[in-house]
Design a protein around this motif. Structure first.
Motif, PDB file in Angstrom:
ATOM      1  N   ALA A  14       2.853   1.416  -3.078  1.00  0.00           N
ATOM      2  CA  ALA A  14       2.481   0.859  -4.387  1.00  0.00           C
ATOM      3  C   ALA A  14       1.038   1.191  -4.767  1.00  0.00           C
ATOM      4  CB  ALA A  14       2.671  -0.654  -4.377  1.00  0.00           C
ATOM      5  N   ILE A  15       0.171   1.429  -3.797  1.00  0.00           N
ATOM      6  CA  ILE A  15      -1.246   1.647  -4.113  1.00  0.00           C
ATOM      7  C   ILE A  15      -1.469   2.936  -4.918  1.00  0.00           C
ATOM      8  CG2 ILE A  15      -3.510   2.162  -3.114  1.00  0.00           C
ATOM      9  CD1 ILE A  15      -2.979   0.003  -1.043  1.00  0.00           C
ATOM     10  N   PHE A  66      -8.822   8.597  -7.204  1.00  0.00           N
ATOM     11  CA  PHE A  66      -8.951   7.423  -6.327  1.00  0.00           C
ATOM     12  C   PHE A  66      -7.604   7.097  -5.666  1.00  0.00           C
ATOM     13  CE2 PHE A  66     -12.923   4.962  -8.049  1.00  0.00           C
ATOM     14  CZ  PHE A  66     -13.697   6.090  -7.845  1.00  0.00           C
ATOM     15  N   GLY A  67      -6.539   7.102  -6.477  1.00  0.00           N
ATOM     16  CA  GLY A  67      -5.215   6.786  -5.928  1.00  0.00           C
ATOM     17  C   GLY A  67      -4.801   7.783  -4.857  1.00  0.00           C
ATOM     18  N   SER A  68      -5.063   9.064  -5.104  1.00  0.00           N
ATOM     19  CA  SER A  68      -4.691  10.100  -4.130  1.00  0.00           C
ATOM     20  C   SER A  68      -5.504   9.951  -2.844  1.00  0.00           C
ATOM     21  CB  SER A  68      -4.932  11.491  -4.727  1.00  0.00           C
ATOM     22  OG  SER A  68      -4.113  11.684  -5.855  1.00  0.00           O
ATOM     23  N   LEU A  69      -6.786   9.612  -2.982  1.00  0.00           N
ATOM     24  CA  LEU A  69      -7.612   9.465  -1.774  1.00  0.00           C
ATOM     25  C   LEU A  69      -7.170   8.275  -0.943  1.00  0.00           C
ATOM     26  CD1 LEU A  69     -11.077  10.473  -3.211  1.00  0.00           C
ATOM     27  CD2 LEU A  69      -9.864  11.594  -1.345  1.00  0.00           C
ATOM     28  N   PHE A  70      -6.829   7.162  -1.595  1.00  0.00           N
ATOM     29  CA  PHE A  70      -6.329   6.012  -0.831  1.00  0.00           C
ATOM     30  C   PHE A  70      -5.095   6.398  -0.023  1.00  0.00           C
ATOM     31  CE2 PHE A  70      -8.635   2.910  -3.694  1.00  0.00           C
ATOM     32  CZ  PHE A  70      -9.333   2.288  -2.670  1.00  0.00           C
ATOM     33  N   GLN A  71      -4.297   7.326  -0.564  1.00  0.00           N
ATOM     34  CA  GLN A  71      -3.086   7.745   0.135  1.00  0.00           C
ATOM     35  C   GLN A  71      -3.346   8.886   1.122  1.00  0.00           C
ATOM     36  OE1 GLN A  71       0.184   6.838   0.220  1.00  0.00           O
ATOM     37  NE2 GLN A  71       0.481   8.511   1.681  1.00  0.00           N
ATOM     38  N   MET A  72      -4.003   9.940   0.649  1.00  0.00           N
ATOM     39  CA  MET A  72      -4.060  11.174   1.428  1.00  0.00           C
ATOM     40  C   MET A  72      -5.119  11.166   2.522  1.00  0.00           C
ATOM     41  SD  MET A  72      -1.599  12.823   0.008  1.00  0.00           S
ATOM     42  CE  MET A  72      -1.720  14.498   0.610  1.00  0.00           C
ATOM     43  N   LEU A  73      -6.254  10.524   2.253  1.00  0.00           N
ATOM     44  CA  LEU A  73      -7.346  10.579   3.229  1.00  0.00           C
ATOM     45  C   LEU A  73      -6.942   9.987   4.592  1.00  0.00           C
ATOM     46  CD1 LEU A  73     -10.193  11.764   2.938  1.00  0.00           C
ATOM     47  CD2 LEU A  73     -11.062   9.455   2.609  1.00  0.00           C
ATOM     48  N   THR A  82     -10.659   0.551   5.349  1.00  0.00           N
ATOM     49  CA  THR A  82     -10.793  -0.847   5.762  1.00  0.00           C
ATOM     50  C   THR A  82     -10.151  -1.739   4.706  1.00  0.00           C
ATOM     51  OG1 THR A  82     -12.928  -0.251   6.706  1.00  0.00           O
ATOM     52  CG2 THR A  82     -12.459  -2.596   6.449  1.00  0.00           C
ATOM     53  N   ASN A  83      -9.336  -2.691   5.156  1.00  0.00           N
ATOM     54  CA  ASN A  83      -8.678  -3.649   4.240  1.00  0.00           C
ATOM     55  C   ASN A  83      -8.174  -2.943   2.979  1.00  0.00           C
ATOM     56  OD1 ASN A  83      -9.311  -5.876   5.923  1.00  0.00           O
ATOM     57  ND2 ASN A  83     -11.384  -5.917   5.071  1.00  0.00           N
ATOM     58  N   VAL A  84      -7.309  -1.980   3.168  1.00  0.00           N
ATOM     59  CA  VAL A  84      -6.966  -1.074   2.059  1.00  0.00           C
ATOM     60  C   VAL A  84      -6.346  -1.805   0.856  1.00  0.00           C
ATOM     61  CG1 VAL A  84      -4.706  -0.483   3.047  1.00  0.00           C
ATOM     62  CG2 VAL A  84      -5.842   1.116   1.485  1.00  0.00           C
ATOM     63  N   ILE A  85      -5.476  -2.779   1.086  1.00  0.00           N
ATOM     64  CA  ILE A  85      -4.824  -3.462  -0.043  1.00  0.00           C
ATOM     65  C   ILE A  85      -5.866  -4.233  -0.859  1.00  0.00           C
ATOM     66  CG2 ILE A  85      -3.153  -5.246  -0.677  1.00  0.00           C
ATOM     67  CD1 ILE A  85      -1.503  -4.432   1.754  1.00  0.00           C
ATOM     68  N   LYS A  86      -6.717  -4.979  -0.168  1.00  0.00           N
ATOM     69  CA  LYS A  86      -7.751  -5.769  -0.846  1.00  0.00           C
ATOM     70  C   LYS A  86      -8.748  -4.856  -1.572  1.00  0.00           C
ATOM     71  CE  LYS A  86     -11.509  -9.001   0.180  1.00  0.00           C
ATOM     72  NZ  LYS A  86     -12.243  -9.683   1.275  1.00  0.00           N
ATOM     73  N   ASN A  87      -9.230  -3.827  -0.879  1.00  0.00           N
ATOM     74  CA  ASN A  87     -10.220  -2.940  -1.497  1.00  0.00           C
ATOM     75  C   ASN A  87      -9.641  -2.143  -2.661  1.00  0.00           C
ATOM     76  OD1 ASN A  87     -12.702  -3.391  -0.140  1.00  0.00           O
ATOM     77  ND2 ASN A  87     -11.868  -2.402   1.685  1.00  0.00           N
ATOM     78  N   ALA A  88      -8.402  -1.680  -2.513  1.00  0.00           N
ATOM     79  CA  ALA A  88      -7.778  -0.919  -3.610  1.00  0.00           C
ATOM     80  C   ALA A  88      -7.584  -1.810  -4.832  1.00  0.00           C
ATOM     81  CB  ALA A  88      -6.436  -0.344  -3.151  1.00  0.00           C
ATOM     82  N   THR A  89      -7.228  -3.063  -4.614  1.00  0.00           N
ATOM     83  CA  THR A  89      -7.032  -3.997  -5.735  1.00  0.00           C
ATOM     84  C   THR A  89      -8.357  -4.268  -6.449  1.00  0.00           C
ATOM     85  OG1 THR A  89      -5.213  -5.048  -4.552  1.00  0.00           O
ATOM     86  CG2 THR A  89      -6.180  -6.285  -6.374  1.00  0.00           C
TER      87      THR A  89
END
Length: 417
Positions: A14-15, A66-73, A82-89
């Motif tokens: 979903a991120i 940003f969305g691609s980096l959260f996924q691909m990196l 770190t805390n990907v769901i919280k930080n992405a939100t």
């Protein structure tokens, strides 16, 4: 499974999809804004131009990156955010609050909204750059891919700093032009270009079954570009005009080399199937070369080609390339997440129907052509905005189609007790 990818570190599906959907939404807003404000545009410094440009750069390009980096990196480097769901939100909410304040602030000339936008956007970009840089440093790998990603985040940090200073210039605190030009250079030649290069080193060989980029290029291009950017910033802020012209030309050299080399590598790919995203990639690289040559020529001849350079760079090159990448990344990550959830009968080729991809891409080509015709008559603005609206709506629907495909197949997930 693809070599060098880490299933365990992947964030929730979903991120990235949330960021992609938001990006497509801003393209729709941009289409409407062009139809409303397009006729009153006269200079790159007009507030309407600044607002429309940032609907594309902040609204679409930044969301997708940003969305691609959260996924691909995390998948490429085997290091999670770190805390990907919280930080992405947090980043998603702050980014949207900043963009809307920025665009409305410029369109209505409201200083309070511009102050708010400057504070929120600067904080968001600094936070994302530091968060991503930390993620890269924590990687066990210290190879050229990691180094290239780190360089792009350094450029992002500098671009955000100069962007915030340029915004202060609109209230008379500093020289907007000098800081604004430095912001644009770090944003385009640094953050956007180096990130595209970093991702291309990985996904062109992987998705297109093509050769690797030369190691020399992977090791030497990013430090050279960072040095050129530092020289540019010094020359721009100290008004060293000869050095400024030289560094502007030097910044274009790596762009042209990368564009021509990526075309050559794609043309010699092992699996030479007809693919609309490859044609779009060629189109983007051609525009990148054209924009670089115009930028170089304009500096040498001292002519103002800022609209043409901006159009070929942002709409002809960066937008087209991101569009092409989305049609490779979304099917892959949909299949990737389904496989990691033990759903093995999904097919990447079925995630987004090729026919709908082709219609959207052809609408984009038509939009590009009609925008070029606005040189002949401003009347072409309305058909250009209309075509781009349909293209953007279809892009949004194609992303929603992928999300629906994922949700339907997740219902087939086998739960082991």
């Amino acid at each position: 499974m693809f070599q060098g990818l880490s299933l365990e570190q992947a964030p929730p599906y979903a991120i990235p999809i949330k960021f992609y959907l938001s990006g497509a939404f801003y393209l729709i807003l941009l289409s409407v804004a062009i139809a409303i404000y397009g006729f009153s545009i006269g200079s790159r410094f007009d507030y309407e131009v600044i607002a429309l440009t940032h609907l594309l750069t902040l609204g679409f390009i930044t969301h997708v990156m940003f969305g691609s980096l959260f996924q691909m990196l995390p998948v490429m480097l085997a290091t999670p955010y770190t805390n990907v769901i919280k930080n992405a939100t947090i980043i998603h909410i702050a980014l949207n609050a900043g963009i809307l304040s920025f665009v409305v602030g410029f369109l209505t000339n409201t200083p309070l909204l511009l102050y708010l936008a400057g504070a929120v956007l600067s904080g968001t970009f600094f936070y994302f750059a530091i968060l991503s840089f930390k993620t890269v440093l924590l990687s066990q790998e210290k190879n050229t891919l990691v180094q290239n990603f780190a360089a792009s985040f350094i450029a992002l940090f500098a671009a955000a700093l100069f962007g915030a200073l340029a915004l202060l210039g609109h209230f008379g605190f500093v020289d907007t032009l000098r800081y604004g030009n430095t912001h644009i250079a770090f944003m385009l030649f640094g953050w956007v270009f180096l990130l595209i290069v970093s991702v291309s080193y990985k996904i062109i060989p992987m998705f297109f079954v093509a050769k690797e980029f030369p190691i020399f290029l992977q090791k030497r291009l990013y430090p050279a570009q960072l040095v050129f950017l530092l020289l540019f910033a010094y020359a721009q802020l100290q008004e060293k005009m000869l050095l400024l012209t030289l560094t502007q030309i030097l910044l274009c050299v790596p762009v042209i080399i990368f564009a021509l080399l990526s075309i050559q590598i794609l043309r010699k790919r092992k699996r030479a199937r007809k693919d609309a995203s490859i044609q779009l990639w060629y189109f983007a690289m051609g525009n990148a070369v054209l924009a670089s040559l115009l930028f170089t020529g304009a500096n040498i001849l001292h002519v103002n080609l800022s609209f043409a350079i901006g159009f070929f760079t942002l709409f002809g090159a960066v937008y087209a390339l991101i569009n092409a990448m989305l049609y490779k990344i979304i099917p892959f990550l949909t299949w990737f997440h389904l496989s990691s959830n033990m759903v093995f009968d999904a097919e990447m080729g079925d995630v987004i129907p090729k026919k709908k991809m082709n219609i959207q891409i052809n609408l984009y080509y038509l939009t590009y052509f009609f925008f070029l015709c606005t040189v002949l008559s401003p009347a072409f603005i309305i058909p250009s905005a209309t075509l781009f609206l349909f293209s953007s709506l279809l892009l949004l629907l194609n992303i929603l189609k992928a999300q629906k495909y994922y949700n339907e197949y997740m219902k087939k997930k086998v739960v082991f007790e």
